[in-house]
Design a protein around this motif. Structure first.
Motif, PDB file in Angstrom:
ATOM      1  N   GLY A 137       0.833  -1.204   0.000  1.00 46.73           N
ATOM      2  CA  GLY A 137       0.000   0.000   0.000  1.00 46.73           C
ATOM      3  C   GLY A 137       0.862   1.245   0.000  1.00 46.73           C
ATOM      4  O   GLY A 137       2.018   1.233  -0.427  1.00 46.73           O
ATOM      5  N   ASN A 138       0.307   2.327   0.497  1.00 46.44           N
ATOM      6  CA  ASN A 138       0.976   3.630   0.496  1.00 46.44           C
ATOM      7  C   ASN A 138       1.346   4.053   1.912  1.00 46.44           C
ATOM      8  O   ASN A 138       0.519   3.996   2.825  1.00 46.44           O
ATOM      9  CB  ASN A 138       0.074   4.696  -0.125  1.00 46.44           C
ATOM     10  N   ASP A 139       2.589   4.484   2.069  1.00 44.77           N
ATOM     11  CA  ASP A 139       3.086   5.018   3.335  1.00 44.77           C
ATOM     12  C   ASP A 139       3.611   6.418   3.025  1.00 44.77           C
ATOM     13  O   ASP A 139       4.684   6.576   2.448  1.00 44.77           O
ATOM     14  CB  ASP A 139       4.191   4.115   3.888  1.00 44.77           C
ATOM     15  N   LEU A 140       2.836   7.448   3.405  1.00 42.85           N
ATOM     16  CA  LEU A 140       3.103   8.822   2.981  1.00 42.85           C
ATOM     17  C   LEU A 140       3.328   9.720   4.196  1.00 42.85           C
ATOM     18  O   LEU A 140       2.602   9.630   5.192  1.00 42.85           O
ATOM     19  CB  LEU A 140       1.917   9.360   2.168  1.00 42.85           C
ATOM     20  N   THR A 141       4.315  10.587   4.088  1.00 43.93           N
ATOM     21  CA  THR A 141       4.587  11.562   5.142  1.00 43.93           C
ATOM     22  C   THR A 141       4.774  12.929   4.497  1.00 43.93           C
ATOM     23  O   THR A 141       5.568  13.074   3.560  1.00 43.93           O
ATOM     24  CB  THR A 141       5.857  11.196   5.934  1.00 43.93           C
ATOM     25  N   ARG A 176      -1.023 -10.844 -11.720  1.00 42.32           N
ATOM     26  CA  ARG A 176      -0.718  -9.950 -10.612  1.00 42.32           C
ATOM     27  C   ARG A 176       0.780  -9.908 -10.323  1.00 42.32           C
ATOM     28  O   ARG A 176       1.492 -10.890 -10.512  1.00 42.32           O
ATOM     29  CB  ARG A 176      -1.477 -10.382  -9.356  1.00 42.32           C
ATOM     30  N   SER A 177       1.219  -8.735  -9.853  1.00 39.98           N
ATOM     31  CA  SER A 177       2.621  -8.574  -9.470  1.00 39.98           C
ATOM     32  C   SER A 177       2.712  -7.586  -8.326  1.00 39.98           C
ATOM     33  O   SER A 177       1.831  -6.743  -8.132  1.00 39.98           O
ATOM     34  CB  SER A 177       3.466  -8.110 -10.656  1.00 39.98           C
ATOM     35  N   LEU A 178       3.793  -7.685  -7.577  1.00 35.74           N
ATOM     36  CA  LEU A 178       4.069  -6.781  -6.462  1.00 35.74           C
ATOM     37  C   LEU A 178       5.306  -5.978  -6.807  1.00 35.74           C
ATOM     38  O   LEU A 178       6.317  -6.528  -7.255  1.00 35.74           O
ATOM     39  CB  LEU A 178       4.307  -7.576  -5.182  1.00 35.74           C
ATOM     40  N   SER A 179       5.233  -4.664  -6.623  1.00 32.77           N
ATOM     41  CA  SER A 179       6.376  -3.834  -6.978  1.00 32.77           C
ATOM     42  C   SER A 179       6.569  -2.711  -5.980  1.00 32.77           C
ATOM     43  O   SER A 179       5.618  -2.231  -5.357  1.00 32.77           O
ATOM     44  CB  SER A 179       6.200  -3.250  -8.382  1.00 32.77           C
ATOM     45  N   ASN A 180       7.836  -2.303  -5.829  1.00 34.94           N
ATOM     46  CA  ASN A 180       8.166  -1.051  -5.172  1.00 34.94           C
ATOM     47  C   ASN A 180       8.230  -0.003  -6.271  1.00 34.94           C
ATOM     48  O   ASN A 180       9.050  -0.106  -7.187  1.00 34.94           O
ATOM     49  CB  ASN A 180       9.518  -1.149  -4.460  1.00 34.94           C
ATOM     50  N   ALA A 181       7.347   0.993  -6.217  1.00 31.06           N
ATOM     51  CA  ALA A 181       7.195   1.933  -7.321  1.00 31.06           C
ATOM     52  C   ALA A 181       8.498   2.647  -7.620  1.00 31.06           C
ATOM     53  O   ALA A 181       9.281   2.980  -6.728  1.00 31.06           O
ATOM     54  CB  ALA A 181       6.097   2.939  -7.012  1.00 31.06           C
ATOM     55  N   SER A 182       8.728   2.881  -8.922  1.00 29.04           N
ATOM     56  CA  SER A 182       9.915   3.612  -9.350  1.00 29.04           C
ATOM     57  C   SER A 182       9.645   5.104  -9.480  1.00 29.04           C
ATOM     58  O   SER A 182      10.514   5.859  -9.894  1.00 29.04           O
ATOM     59  CB  SER A 182      10.400   3.062 -10.698  1.00 29.04           C
ATOM     60  N   ALA A 231       7.179  16.043   0.672  1.00 25.96           N
ATOM     61  CA  ALA A 231       6.274  14.893   0.644  1.00 25.96           C
ATOM     62  C   ALA A 231       7.082  13.647   0.321  1.00 25.96           C
ATOM     63  O   ALA A 231       7.648  13.528  -0.773  1.00 25.96           O
ATOM     64  CB  ALA A 231       5.173  15.096  -0.396  1.00 25.96           C
ATOM     65  N   ASP A 232       7.161  12.730   1.273  1.00 27.92           N
ATOM     66  CA  ASP A 232       7.830  11.446   1.070  1.00 27.92           C
ATOM     67  C   ASP A 232       6.786  10.386   0.773  1.00 27.92           C
ATOM     68  O   ASP A 232       5.762  10.285   1.476  1.00 27.92           O
ATOM     69  CB  ASP A 232       8.626  11.051   2.319  1.00 27.92           C
ATOM     70  N   ARG A 233       7.071   9.572  -0.241  1.00 22.98           N
ATOM     71  CA  ARG A 233       6.094   8.582  -0.683  1.00 22.98           C
ATOM     72  C   ARG A 233       6.761   7.217  -0.811  1.00 22.98           C
ATOM     73  O   ARG A 233       7.615   7.020  -1.676  1.00 22.98           O
ATOM     74  CB  ARG A 233       5.478   8.984  -2.029  1.00 22.98           C
ATOM     75  N   ALA A 234       6.388   6.289   0.057  1.00 24.03           N
ATOM     76  CA  ALA A 234       6.806   4.896  -0.052  1.00 24.03           C
ATOM     77  C   ALA A 234       5.606   4.120  -0.579  1.00 24.03           C
ATOM     78  O   ALA A 234       4.625   3.917   0.139  1.00 24.03           O
ATOM     79  CB  ALA A 234       7.259   4.363   1.299  1.00 24.03           C
ATOM     80  N   MET A 235       5.685   3.711  -1.838  1.00 21.05           N
ATOM     81  CA  MET A 235       4.529   3.093  -2.498  1.00 21.05           C
ATOM     82  C   MET A 235       4.901   1.673  -2.920  1.00 21.05           C
ATOM     83  O   MET A 235       5.714   1.466  -3.822  1.00 21.05           O
ATOM     84  CB  MET A 235       4.104   3.941  -3.693  1.00 21.05           C
ATOM     85  N   ARG A 236       4.326   0.718  -2.242  1.00 23.63           N
ATOM     86  CA  ARG A 236       4.554  -0.707  -2.519  1.00 23.63           C
ATOM     87  C   ARG A 236       3.202  -1.296  -2.887  1.00 23.63           C
ATOM     88  O   ARG A 236       2.330  -1.445  -2.035  1.00 23.63           O
ATOM     89  CB  ARG A 236       5.147  -1.373  -1.283  1.00 23.63           C
ATOM     90  N   SER A 237       2.997  -1.587  -4.152  1.00 24.40           N
ATOM     91  CA  SER A 237       1.639  -1.857  -4.615  1.00 24.40           C
ATOM     92  C   SER A 237       1.513  -3.173  -5.368  1.00 24.40           C
ATOM     93  O   SER A 237       2.463  -3.665  -5.985  1.00 24.40           O
ATOM     94  CB  SER A 237       1.169  -0.717  -5.525  1.00 24.40           C
ATOM     95  N   LYS A 282      11.035  -7.629  -0.373  1.00 23.01           N
ATOM     96  CA  LYS A 282      11.680  -6.641   0.488  1.00 23.01           C
ATOM     97  C   LYS A 282      10.697  -5.530   0.825  1.00 23.01           C
ATOM     98  O   LYS A 282      10.053  -4.979  -0.060  1.00 23.01           O
ATOM     99  CB  LYS A 282      12.916  -6.056  -0.194  1.00 23.01           C
ATOM    100  N   ILE A 283      10.579  -5.223   2.102  1.00 24.95           N
ATOM    101  CA  ILE A 283       9.722  -4.126   2.551  1.00 24.95           C
ATOM    102  C   ILE A 283      10.619  -3.033   3.108  1.00 24.95           C
ATOM    103  O   ILE A 283      11.320  -3.229   4.098  1.00 24.95           O
ATOM    104  CB  ILE A 283       8.737  -4.596   3.636  1.00 24.95           C
ATOM    105  N   HIS A 284      10.632  -1.892   2.444  1.00 26.42           N
ATOM    106  CA  HIS A 284      11.436  -0.781   2.949  1.00 26.42           C
ATOM    107  C   HIS A 284      10.705   0.523   2.645  1.00 26.42           C
ATOM    108  O   HIS A 284       9.964   0.640   1.677  1.00 26.42           O
ATOM    109  CB  HIS A 284      12.827  -0.768   2.323  1.00 26.42           C
ATOM    110  N   LYS A 285      10.932   1.507   3.495  1.00 20.84           N
ATOM    111  CA  LYS A 285      10.269   2.803   3.342  1.00 20.84           C
ATOM    112  C   LYS A 285      11.185   3.821   2.714  1.00 20.84           C
ATOM    113  O   LYS A 285      10.798   4.570   1.841  1.00 20.84           O
ATOM    114  CB  LYS A 285       9.774   3.306   4.705  1.00 20.84           C
ATOM    115  N   ASN A 286      12.428   3.868   3.173  1.00 22.98           N
ATOM    116  CA  ASN A 286      13.360   4.874   2.681  1.00 22.98           C
ATOM    117  C   ASN A 286      14.610   4.212   2.109  1.00 22.98           C
ATOM    118  O   ASN A 286      14.958   3.094   2.456  1.00 22.98           O
ATOM    119  CB  ASN A 286      13.770   5.830   3.802  1.00 22.98           C
TER     120      ASN A 286
END
Length: 735
Positions: free
Chosen positions: A302-306, A353-359, A333-339, A427-431
């Motif tokens: 999902g989206n992790d936004l600050t 279906r696929s899982l990606s860390n947005a570019s 605005a920081d956007r960690a988008m894993r969708s 891999k799950i990462h925010k920054n």
């Protein structure tokens, strides 16, 4: 939706235009929800209250009617006297409808939509069917902000939407309208408001709104908003978490001079919801499925936004006729988008279906500025309301240095999906490490005059000169390219007051927008070159009336926007096509009858692409834009029991093109929201209880569809599901 149902949904709106309804509304029955938090700053009475961007708007009913609007360098103007089609969502509406996002506010305007990108919370607001930009079309207290991040509406006093070209007022921008947000300001009377809420399957909210002054002389005012929401969202096993700290300070330095300081920190996390559905040009978009199906989502995606925002403004009244205001704002605005992305592979709804860390850009920074001098003078019998202003921003984009990861999650059918599991090596990462990939700079100088010839006739003339610069950088830090452009944007309008409360106008606007950049590594003559600024044009004829407690508006417009693509005959990227939107907007808001208030509108739109990159897409409807969109928000209370209010909102979006060739369509949809609120006192504490059910019929629909490009290339569009049925409830205490 058959024609009889459509007519029934629109009938209250149409009836509100008839004179006998307007005359009946002259009883001017007022509801119990008055504006309690109006700013009255010592030495800044009258116009100053509006100039500070406070809650000085006089509203009737449930905040459905507004008498004035803040319009950039024009300052605060009467709603009827402004030659623009506009809608205003007030604080009362936000509170009473329990709205929690900008996308929820946009549905009340008949001409606006949220064009989802990473979801409805990470999209671009747009008006009149034109695609919006990331920064140029959105402002908070007159300063540019990022639109493609979640925004906390709990800190807002109001949202004003100008459905028009605004380059002459605000500088180069997309012809998608201007979205102006006004933050809550310190209150004259002490405010101690606590709201406890519940929504979805188990998300609980606590919201504290504090206002007042720190001294007896009312020199230092404050407004503090604290929000915490946490729990399971509307999808099973999902997570919804929001945290807000917003502080607004007013320092009344002396009579007629005020400094404002604002800070906000907002954290938004939303995981376990369905992502976007893309499909190729040969696949027809199937009918929507349920957005509450947990097997369409992954609880870790999902989206992790600050978002952090800081600004300051200074307002100084030189005398009764002249004042100057200026401000500087900074936002990150920081956007960690894993969708989870779903690709529809056939017309039966089979998906891969696929899982990606947005570019996409992981961080946006905006440094914005605005300075305006407003005044009134008279030459003979002619009055002049003049303005001189400058406004601009520096928008920096930071991209990830690491490569985007993508994981295959298999195939299934969207109507009966199999469950998904987190990949073993996911891999799950925010920054992570970032680099500045580009920097966009705009600065404009605007001069204008609203000339009043006599009580009936007036005219408005505004002109801006703008400078634009774009710089691109490599991941190692070196500059790879730079472009510089400049140009003029004019706006003229002629206004005629049929009566003091009824005004007709005709206007012309010509607005710049940053040109496109030629693709690289494609063998083009001008690869990597940014074109001269695009020039959009709009003609509009309108009628506005403020009669019998209602705002009535009508606007007929023709709006054209250019785009560019590669000419294969000479292998050059050039401007050679247009999007042409023609339409009619009708709005009616205010008190219709004793206890009955409405906020309503309908837009009839013909959006077409002209001279596109492919003959198969020329003269076709624009993807994702309906020919008809309407909304009717109604509130009713019995005159004998005014403290108990019933509300209903009906939203209708017509059939939309789902691809550039118009061989696929998304069906029309209608949603119904029902609610009620009751105001009482508990232990002598004013208390308001609210409960609402959104999307009562649990309609399955595509909330947003956007194409892969604006030039009719017939690529792969993406569609996002609308929310299913949801219950919301809260209780507000005013201590």
């Amino acid at each position: 939706m058959n024609n009889s149902v459509k007519l029934a949904a629109l009938m209250p709106l149409l009836l509100s235009w008839f004179p006998h309804c307007a005359l009946a509304a002259a009883t001017d029955e007022k509801s119990e929800n008055k504006q309690e938090d109006q700013i009255v700053v010592d030495g800044l009475a009258g116009k100053a209250g509006a100039a500070t961007g406070g809650s000085g708007d006089q509203v009737s009913g449930a905040g459905f009617k507004t008498d004035d609007i803040e319009v950039g360098p024009l300052g605060n103007r009467g709603w009827v006297a402004t030659p623009y089609s506009s809608t205003t969502v007030t604080r009362d509406m936000i509170d009473n409808q329990q709205a929690m996002s900008v996308s929820e506010l946009l549905k009340y305007s008949p001409s606006t939509q949220m064009q989802a990108r990473g979801g409805m919370d990470v999209g671009r607001p747009q008006s009149r069917g034109m695609q919006g930009s990331v920064v140029a079309n959105s402002r908070l207290d007159g300063l540019n902000v990022v639109s493609t991040t979640a925004f906390p509406v709990e800190m807002l006093e109001r949202m004003d939407v100008l459905n028009s070209l605004t380059g002459a007022l605000y500088g180069p921008a997309s012809p998608a309208g201007q979205f102006n947000f006004t933050a809550k300001r310190p209150t004259e009377q002490t405010l101690r408001r606590v709201t406890l809420g519940y929504q979805s399957r188990g998300a609980y909210t606590g919201h504290i709104d504090l206002g007042g002054h720190l001294d007896d002389g009312h020199k230092l005012g404050y407004r503090i908003n604290l929000l915490n929401e946490d729990g399971e969202g509307s999808v099973k096993n999902s997570t919804l978490r929001r945290k807000l700290l917003a502080v607004a300070l007013d320092w009344n330095i002396q009579p007629g001079t005020q400094m404002q300081l604002d800070y906000s920190h907002y954290e938004y996390l939303k995981k376990g919801y369905p992502g976007g559905f893309s499909y190729g040009p040969g696949v027809k978009l199937p009918s929507a499925t349920s957005a509450k199906d947990k097997n369409l989502s992954l609880k870790t995606a999902g989206n992790d936004l600050t978002t952090d925002t800081v600004s300051t403004r200074l307002i100084h009244y030189i005398n009764d006729d002249w004042y100057v205001s200026g401000g500087v704002g900074w936002q990150q605005a920081d956007r960690a988008m894993r969708s989870v992305s779903s690709t529809i592979t056939d017309n039966q709804g089979d998906i891969k279906r696929s899982l990606s860390n947005a570019s996409a850009a992981g961080r946006f920074r905006v440094l914005s500025n605005s300075v305006t001098l407003n005044g009134h003078l008279t030459t003979g019998s002619v009055g002049h309301d003049v303005a001189l202003s400058t406004t601009g921003y520096v928008w920096s984009l930071y991209s990830s240095k690491g490569a985007s990861q993508r994981y295959d999650l298999g195939t299934t059918n969207m109507y009966n999906p199999s469950p998904m599991e987190e990949p073993a090596d996911g891999k799950i990462h925010k920054n992570g490490a970032r680099y500045k990939s580009s920097q966009n700079t705009q600065q404009s100088v605007t001069v204008g005059d609203t000339v009043t010839f006599n009580p009936q006739w007036s005219a408005m003339f505004y002109l801006s000169q703008s400078w634009m610069q774009t710089r691109n950088y490599a991941s190692g830090g070196g500059k790879t390219s730079e472009t510089n452009n400049n140009g003029l944007s004019p706006n003229v309008a002629l206004m005629y007051n049929i009566t003091p409360s009824v005004m007709a106008y005709v206007s012309y606007a010509d607005s710049l927008e940053q040109g496109g950049t030629a693709p690289t590594n494609a063998g083009l003559k001008n690869e990597g070159q940014t074109l001269d600024p695009y020039r959009s044009r709009q003609y509009e004829v309108g009628l506005k009336a403020d009669v019998a407690g209602m705002n009535l508006g009508a606007a007929l417009f023709r709006l054209k926007r250019p785009f560019a693509y590669v000419d294969t005959r000479d292998m050059e990227y050039k401007e050679q096509g247009d999007q042409l939107n023609k339409g009619l907007e009708l709005t009616a808001s205010g008190n219709v009858w004793q206890g009955l208030n409405i906020f309503s509108g309908v837009t009839f739109l013909d959006p077409q692409l002209k001279n596109t990159v492919s003959e198969s897409t020329s003269n076709k409807r624009v993807v994702g834009v309906a020919k008809v969109q309407a909304n009717m928000l109604m509130e009713y209370s019995l005159p004998s029991v005014p403290q108990w209010v019933y509300s209903a909102n009906v939203h209708y979006t017509g059939k939309r093109a789902a691809n550039d060739t118009n061989t696929s369509w998304a069906g029309s949809y209608t949603t119904l929201d029902l609610g009620t609120r009751y105001t009482t006192k508990i232990n002598n504490v004013p208390t308001t209880l609210r409960i609402a059910v959104n999307n009562v019929t649990n309609e399955h629909y595509w909330a947003s569809i956007f194409p892969s490009g604006t030039d009719g290339e017939n690529g792969s569009p993406s569609a996002f599901l609308g929310d299913g049925r949801e219950v919301r409830a809260n209780v507000t205490f005013d201590f």
